[in-house]
Design an enzyme around this catalytic site. Structure first.
Site, PDB file in Angstrom:
ATOM      1  N   GLU A 304     -51.084  35.643 -34.991  1.00 42.80           N
ATOM      2  CA  GLU A 304     -49.661  35.920 -34.819  1.00 42.80           C
ATOM      3  C   GLU A 304     -48.784  34.795 -35.376  1.00 42.80           C
ATOM      4  OE1 GLU A 304     -50.464  38.301 -30.600  1.00 42.80           O
ATOM      5  OE2 GLU A 304     -49.553  36.289 -30.609  1.00 42.80           O
ATOM      6  N   GLY A 306     -45.575  33.086 -37.126  1.00 40.04           N
ATOM      7  CA  GLY A 306     -44.154  33.403 -37.272  1.00 40.04           C
ATOM      8  C   GLY A 306     -43.461  32.344 -38.097  1.00 40.04           C
ATOM      9  N   ARG A 307     -43.396  31.132 -37.552  1.00 40.87           N
ATOM     10  CA  ARG A 307     -42.755  30.013 -38.236  1.00 40.87           C
ATOM     11  C   ARG A 307     -43.313  29.799 -39.642  1.00 40.87           C
ATOM     12  NH1 ARG A 307     -41.303  25.395 -35.328  1.00 40.87           N
ATOM     13  NH2 ARG A 307     -42.755  26.108 -33.702  1.00 40.87           N
ATOM     14  N   ARG A 359     -32.997  23.348 -32.019  1.00 40.35           N
ATOM     15  CA  ARG A 359     -34.299  22.687 -31.967  1.00 40.35           C
ATOM     16  C   ARG A 359     -34.223  21.166 -31.865  1.00 40.35           C
ATOM     17  NH1 ARG A 359     -37.679  22.704 -35.595  1.00 40.35           N
ATOM     18  NH2 ARG A 359     -39.533  22.771 -34.287  1.00 40.35           N
ATOM     19  N   CYS A 390     -19.102  19.631 -27.969  1.00 35.79           N
ATOM     20  CA  CYS A 390     -18.761  18.563 -27.032  1.00 35.79           C
ATOM     21  C   CYS A 390     -20.030  18.139 -26.284  1.00 35.79           C
ATOM     22  CB  CYS A 390     -17.686  19.060 -26.061  1.00 35.79           C
ATOM     23  SG  CYS A 390     -16.951  17.747 -25.086  1.00 35.79           S
ATOM     24  N   GLU A 391     -20.938  17.522 -27.025  1.00 35.17           N
ATOM     25  CA  GLU A 391     -22.244  17.160 -26.495  1.00 35.17           C
ATOM     26  C   GLU A 391     -22.817  16.051 -27.370  1.00 35.17           C
ATOM     27  OE1 GLU A 391     -24.569  17.790 -23.375  1.00 35.17           O
ATOM     28  OE2 GLU A 391     -23.283  19.472 -23.895  1.00 35.17           O
ATOM     29  N   TYR A 420     -36.696  30.030 -35.640  1.00 38.84           N
ATOM     30  CA  TYR A 420     -36.188  29.448 -34.402  1.00 38.84           C
ATOM     31  C   TYR A 420     -34.830  28.775 -34.555  1.00 38.84           C
ATOM     32  CZ  TYR A 420     -40.919  30.427 -32.972  1.00 38.84           C
ATOM     33  OH  TYR A 420     -42.097  31.076 -32.708  1.00 38.84           O
TER      34      TYR A 420
END
Length: 462
Positions: A304, A306-307, A359, A390-391, A420
């Site tokens: 399986e 994906g990435r 990520r 604002c982080e 992702y």
């Protein structure tokens, strides 16, 4: 110092290059500046042919190598990496099945016309409604993730008058990956069931007339660069198969070894990232040798990825808004080899951030950035590309080097954002999620519409 104008095709799509005029980045012959002007930024860009080619290469490599050792391989595209109707169509057209992990992802796959028999349905907390919907649709395989799901799926299949094919997800105890949250085979986490209970639970499944036990499933993590963890996981899982064959009185037909194949996000990682042709050969040899040692027939296998299928085909374009230079403390420069030689760091703020790529904030992930609207002969400058949220943890590229003349209005391209990024996107600070554009044969088209502020406001009840 590396050429600051170079486009490394080990992390960017294979078609990415600089044009002769003005040094603009082109993806599949379409200038990034034209994409930004027409569709705006931030913008997810997918090289469709690159994604299709990678899907075919992965499928063919796994099928060829496992045929060499006498069995069959089925490849599922892990939709959680990035799924929309168009991408689901691409994957099925290139011979892959589709792996979904929610009712919403199932709806996307069905809307794309994917044959239900080619869908695998994951999830640690599938609702009764999702289970009933999947059974009614004729989903090929439901992956049992908890003991309660055995009864739930059996009852749903009996009510529908059908026999539902299932796999049992088992934690092999082997885990691998770049971050603890990406490791999924140790017992102290939410997925799967203990290896020690595999025989007991498989026997329970086999006792239901409404369930067709296809075999075991495991997933050892994500962003894995070595085959060693797969080797040990396969050994443990096939050891259970030998016992199951004795208990059930027949060979277990299939083993799903999951995915998690890593990719290079930065040029520094390129030498470590696995080559799918070599990895497929190693995995086939591992499975064949282990089965022979145990004296059992090699089951059919499934994977399986994906990435590793969609990741490198994606690029995100941003527009620079502000820049800010800060002096590095002596201890910072001395303690971080990547910062050696620089007395300052330039913070480059762009018009997106952790809302379109979570990520780095979630996993401390690295990315690679290049100027996209022009080439430059300016000297190198250590940069940190940050978002507009604002982080303080709103970082897109933690550390890279760009020409020192990078300035407001410049266009940046961040590589390897096909997986992702869109699928983890959000509306933090009420930023609309960007559009996704696919390029093929020199033409760009929207495959996922971007959101507008009006659409976000429409959710509020006045």
């Amino acid at each position: 110092m590396n050429d600051l104008n170079s486009i490394d095709q080990r992390v960017f799509p294979p078609t990415a290059r600089r044009g002769r005029e003005c040094g603009r980045l082109k993806i599949a012959d379409v200038p990034a500046t034209e994409l930004a002007e027409h569709f705006g930024t931030p913008l997810y860009v997918i090289d469709e042919q690159a994604a299709r080619d990678r899907a075919v290469q992965t499928r063919e490599a796994l099928q060829r190598e496992f045929a060499r050792v006498g069995t069959e391989a089925t490849v599922y595209y892990a939709g959680k990496a990035f799924l929309c109707v168009e991408v689901a169509k691409w994957m099925v057209e290139e011979g892959l099945n589709i792996d979904v992990a929610s009712g919403g992802e199932l709806a996307v796959a069905l809307a794309a016309g994917v044959a239900p028999a080619r869908i695998g349905f994951h999830g640690n907390n599938k609702s009764e409604a999702e289970i009933a919907r999947a059974v009614a649709a004729g989903v090929g395989t439901l992956i049992i993730d908890s003991e309660q799901e055995i009864t739930r799926i059996a009852e749903a299949a009996a009510a529908a008058g059908t026999r539902q094919r299932v796999r049992l997800r088992i934690n092999s105890g082997v885990h691998a990956g770049a971050h603890d949250f990406l490791a999924t085979a140790h017992e102290d986490q939410k997925f799967g069931l203990p290896l020690a209970r595999a025989v007991e639970l498989s026997t329970n499944i086999a006792s239901y007339d409404s369930l067709d036990f296809a075999g075991l499933h495991c997933h050892i993590g994500s962003q894995i660069f070595s085959s060693e963890a797969f080797r040990e996981s396969a050994r443990r899982m096939l050891g259970v198969y030998a016992e199951l064959e004795s208990v059930l009185g027949a060979p277990v037909p299939e083993l799903n070894l999951g995915g998690g194949f890593g990719i290079a996000y930065t040029p520094d990682q390129a030498a470590e990232a696995p080559d799918i042709e070599l990895l497929a050969a190693q995995l086939a040899d591992i499975a064949a040798a282990t089965s022979a040692e145990l004296g059992i027939a090699l089951p059919k296998v499934a994977f399986e990825p994906g990435r590793s299928v969609i990741g490198q085909s994606g690029v995100t374009l941003y527009t620079v808004g502000t820049t800010k230079s800060v002096q590095l403390a002596d201890s910072d420069a001395a303690g971080d080899p990547a910062d050696l030689g620089f007395s300052s760091r330039l913070y480059v703020s762009v018009d997106g951030g952790m809302s379109d790529n979570a990520r780095p904030a979630l996993y401390g992930s690295d990315y690679h950035v290049r100027l996209a609207n022009r080439a430059s002969e300016a000297e190198a400058q250590l940069v940190r590309v940050v978002g507009k949220h604002c982080e303080s943890g709103d970082i897109v590229v933690p550390r890279d080097v760009l020409p020192a003349d990078v300035a407001p209005g410049d266009l940046l391209a961040v590589a390897a954002t096909g997986a992702y990024c869109w699928s983890l996107s959000n509306n933090y600070n009420y930023l609309p999620r960007p559009a996704v554009v696919a390029i093929r044969n020199g033409e760009a088209r929207v495959i996922v519409r971007g959101e507008t502020e009006e659409e976000l406001l429409a959710r509020s009840v006045f």
